[in-house]
Motif scaffolding. Structure first.
Motif, short mmCIF file in Angstrom:
data_model
loop_
_atom_site.label_atom_id
_atom_site.label_comp_id
_atom_site.label_asym_id
_atom_site.label_seq_id
_atom_site.Cartn_x
_atom_site.Cartn_y
_atom_site.Cartn_z
N ALA A 1 -43.30 -32.35 -18.90
CA ALA A 1 -41.87 -32.62 -18.74
C ALA A 1 -41.06 -31.34 -18.75
O ALA A 1 -40.13 -31.17 -17.95
N ALA A 2 -41.41 -30.41 -19.64
CA ALA A 2 -40.69 -29.13 -19.69
C ALA A 2 -40.89 -28.32 -18.41
O ALA A 2 -39.95 -27.70 -17.90
N ALA A 3 -42.13 -28.34 -17.88
CA ALA A 3 -42.40 -27.61 -16.64
C ALA A 3 -41.61 -28.20 -15.48
O ALA A 3 -41.04 -27.47 -14.65
N ALA A 4 -41.56 -29.54 -15.41
CA ALA A 4 -40.80 -30.19 -14.35
C ALA A 4 -39.31 -29.90 -14.50
O ALA A 4 -38.61 -29.63 -13.51
N ALA A 5 -38.80 -29.95 -15.73
CA ALA A 5 -37.39 -29.64 -15.96
C ALA A 5 -37.07 -28.20 -15.58
O ALA A 5 -35.99 -27.90 -15.06
N GLU B 1 -41.60 -42.62 -26.01
CA GLU B 1 -40.29 -41.99 -25.96
C GLU B 1 -40.23 -40.87 -24.93
O GLU B 1 -39.15 -40.50 -24.46
N THR B 2 -41.39 -40.30 -24.58
CA THR B 2 -41.41 -39.26 -23.56
C THR B 2 -40.90 -39.78 -22.23
O THR B 2 -40.20 -39.07 -21.49
N ASP B 3 -41.25 -41.04 -21.91
CA ASP B 3 -40.77 -41.63 -20.66
C ASP B 3 -39.25 -41.83 -20.70
O ASP B 3 -38.57 -41.66 -19.68
N GLU B 4 -38.73 -42.19 -21.87
CA GLU B 4 -37.28 -42.33 -21.99
C GLU B 4 -36.59 -40.98 -21.77
O GLU B 4 -35.55 -40.90 -21.09
N LEU B 5 -37.17 -39.93 -22.34
CA LEU B 5 -36.63 -38.60 -22.11
C LEU B 5 -36.71 -38.22 -20.63
O LEU B 5 -35.76 -37.66 -20.07
N ALA B 6 -37.84 -38.54 -19.99
CA ALA B 6 -38.01 -38.22 -18.56
C ALA B 6 -36.98 -38.96 -17.72
O ALA B 6 -36.37 -38.38 -16.80
N ILE C 1 -45.00 -36.33 -15.59
CA ILE C 1 -45.77 -36.62 -16.80
C ILE C 1 -46.83 -37.69 -16.56
O ILE C 1 -47.90 -37.67 -17.15
N GLY C 2 -46.57 -38.64 -15.64
CA GLY C 2 -47.56 -39.66 -15.31
C GLY C 2 -48.03 -40.42 -16.54
O GLY C 2 -47.31 -40.61 -17.52
N GLY C 3 -49.29 -40.87 -16.50
CA GLY C 3 -49.88 -41.57 -17.64
C GLY C 3 -49.63 -43.06 -17.60
O GLY C 3 -48.76 -43.58 -16.89
N ASP D 1 -34.18 -37.24 -15.42
CA ASP D 1 -34.10 -37.56 -13.99
C ASP D 1 -32.72 -38.09 -13.62
O ASP D 1 -32.17 -37.76 -12.56
N ALA D 2 -32.16 -38.93 -14.50
CA ALA D 2 -30.81 -39.44 -14.24
C ALA D 2 -29.80 -38.30 -14.25
O ALA D 2 -28.88 -38.26 -13.40
N LEU D 3 -29.96 -37.37 -15.19
CA LEU D 3 -29.08 -36.20 -15.23
C LEU D 3 -29.23 -35.36 -13.97
O LEU D 3 -28.24 -34.87 -13.41
N THR D 4 -30.48 -35.19 -13.52
CA THR D 4 -30.73 -34.42 -12.30
C THR D 4 -30.07 -35.07 -11.09
O THR D 4 -29.45 -34.39 -10.26
N ASP D 5 -30.22 -36.39 -10.98
CA ASP D 5 -29.60 -37.10 -9.85
C ASP D 5 -28.09 -36.96 -9.87
O ASP D 5 -27.45 -36.72 -8.83
N ALA D 6 -27.51 -37.14 -11.09
CA ALA D 6 -26.05 -37.03 -11.19
C ALA D 6 -25.59 -35.61 -10.85
O ALA D 6 -24.58 -35.42 -10.15
N LEU D 7 -26.34 -34.61 -11.35
CA LEU D 7 -25.98 -33.23 -11.06
C LEU D 7 -26.12 -32.91 -9.58
O LEU D 7 -25.27 -32.23 -8.99
#
Length: 434
Positions: free
Chosen positions: A166-170, A193-198, A186-188, A202-208
């Motif tokens: 997740a950090a690498a993708a961010a 909670e990692t998926d919630e963070l992802a 992250i897949g899997g 992603d929502a922040l990225t889309d909005a930005l």
């Protein structure tokens, strides 16, 4: 003063937590089992001792003889046991003996104030059973602790890997790869909670991305709308009679037109729709000829010639902006060095601002007044954008110097070994044979 910090990974934190909880649990259970077993075996020994003394009582009452090691009115009889028999009660007692081995006592009144007692130590067999039990508890505890540690490493490792992905993708998103999605990275199968963070990232990225796209469109539209009146203003200025006022109007109109063209170019570069028109050129010869036209006073040194496949027009634009920035905000002499696929441009001015070195060039941010107090910060922004179109990398740093003699600013352009294709991607090369 900064406090010292200790950095550890999630994997080891979870492992330590599970191991600590497991160790405390098995220690508590081992103590409970050890004490329960010891108490149970002592109770059995007391019952057995009481049965033996009762049997010895019956023999004494019939034959007036003591058997099985029983003693009459033993002087070593414990005081508490003596007090109970004085009240006419049969009783048992456990006393601490030599070497920590318990002494088992049983006593019974036989009349006339006499007391028949039997004394023996805790049997070796019982001690061996307790020792074997303790050994089994220790082995089991160690196994549980190591098993908990391994389980913690496994669970923590999985969470740590997902967080690192997740950090690498961010980080890629922060570098401008807005098509990257943390959830896909992250897949899997397991959802946590990692998926919630992802999803939140992603929502922040889309909005930005939507906001940046809206700003880009507004900027491009405003610049496009200004282009026509500014051109008309520049044409009208050419019709004014000669003089100092006319010269000022022409200069300001030309500066406004340059600004509008730069803003439009930045908007096009931000849209990621620009594609390079590639040609194969000799980099050293090309840079020498273009720099001689742009600024004849700049010294060009070709250390090693190299043929590159790139867009000459965009490369010239990058060189012009870097040389213009050096001439405007730096000090001479300005030096250009070509070594293979690397082009370095250095001046001997105050150097780049710290904000630029830390975050890279940004539009309409000129940094400190000593180097970038004039202009709009678009020159280096355009140079960096054109370098991305070429698949190149443009870096900035300051040369070592002193307060009295600054080392100057150094911009380095790293051209790629393989130029981007017509779609902006890079070709997939076949593996090299051994």
């Amino acid at each position: 003063m900064r406090r010292p910090t200790l950095r550890t990974g999630v994997r080891w934190k979870i492992s330590i937590a599970i191991t600590a909880v497991g160790a405390l649990t098995v220690m508590a259970l081992s103590l409970v089992v050890h004490n329960a077993a010891r108490v149970s075996m002592l109770d059995n020994a007391r019952d057995l001792q009481l049965d033996r003394v009762l049997f010895a009582q019956r023999i004494y009452e019939t034959s007036k003889q003591t058997r099985f090691g029983a003693k009459l009115n033993d002087a070593a009889l414990p005081a508490d046991l003596k007090a109970k028999t004085d009240r006419g009660r049969k009783a048992t007692s456990v006393a601490e003996g030599k070497n920590g081995v318990p002494d088992i006592w049983a006593a019974v009144p036989v009349g006339n104030g006499d007391v028949l007692s039997l004394h023996s130590t805790f049997t070796d067999r019982s001690s061996n059973v307790i020792s074997d039990l303790d050994r089994a508890l220790v082995i089991g505890s160690v196994a549980v602790v190591f098993g908990g540690c391994a389980l913690g490493i496994l669970i923590g490792g999985q969470i740590s890997r997902r967080l690192r992905k997740a950090a690498a993708a961010a980080t890629k998103v922060a570098e401008g790869h807005t098509d990257v999605r943390v959830r896909d990275a992250i897949g899997g199968v397991v959802r946590d909670e990692t998926d919630e963070l992802a999803r939140a990232v992603d929502a922040l990225t889309d909005a930005l991305q939507e906001r940046l796209e809206a700003e880009r469109r507004v900027t491009a539209d405003i610049a496009h709308e200004l282009r026509t009146p500014v051109t008309g203003l520049l044409t009208a200025a050419e019709l004014l009679p000669p003089g100092r006022p006319t010269e000022l109007v022409r200069n300001r109109a030309q500066a406004m037109r340059t600004l509008v063209e730069d803003v439009l170019e930045v908007a096009r570069l931000d849209s990621a729709s620009e594609r390079a028109e590639l040609q194969e050129i000799a980099l050293g010869e090309f840079v020498s000829r273009r720099v001689a036209v742009l600024d004849p006073q700049v010294v060009v040194r070709v250390v090693h010639e190299s043929w590159v496949n790139t867009d000459p027009r965009r490369l010239e634009r990058i060189l012009g902006n870097l040389l213009g920035n050096a001439a405007k905000h730096g000090k001479g002499p300005v030096e250009v060095t070509v070594e293979g696929r690397v082009v370095r441009i250095r001046d001997h001015g105050p150097g780049f601002p710290e904000a630029l070195l830390r975050e890279g060039p940004s539009r309409f941010r000129t940094g400190s007044s000593d180097r970038a107090g004039h202009g709009h910060g678009l020159g280096l922004t355009i140079a960096a954008g054109q370098a991305r179109v070429l698949g190149a990398r443009l870096t900035f740093r300051n040369a070592a110097g002193s307060a009295s003699a600054p080392g100057g600013a150094i911009a380095v352009l790293w051209l790629p070994e393989h130029a981007p294709t017509a779609t902006g991607s890079f070709p997939i090369l076949p593996p090299q044979g051994g």
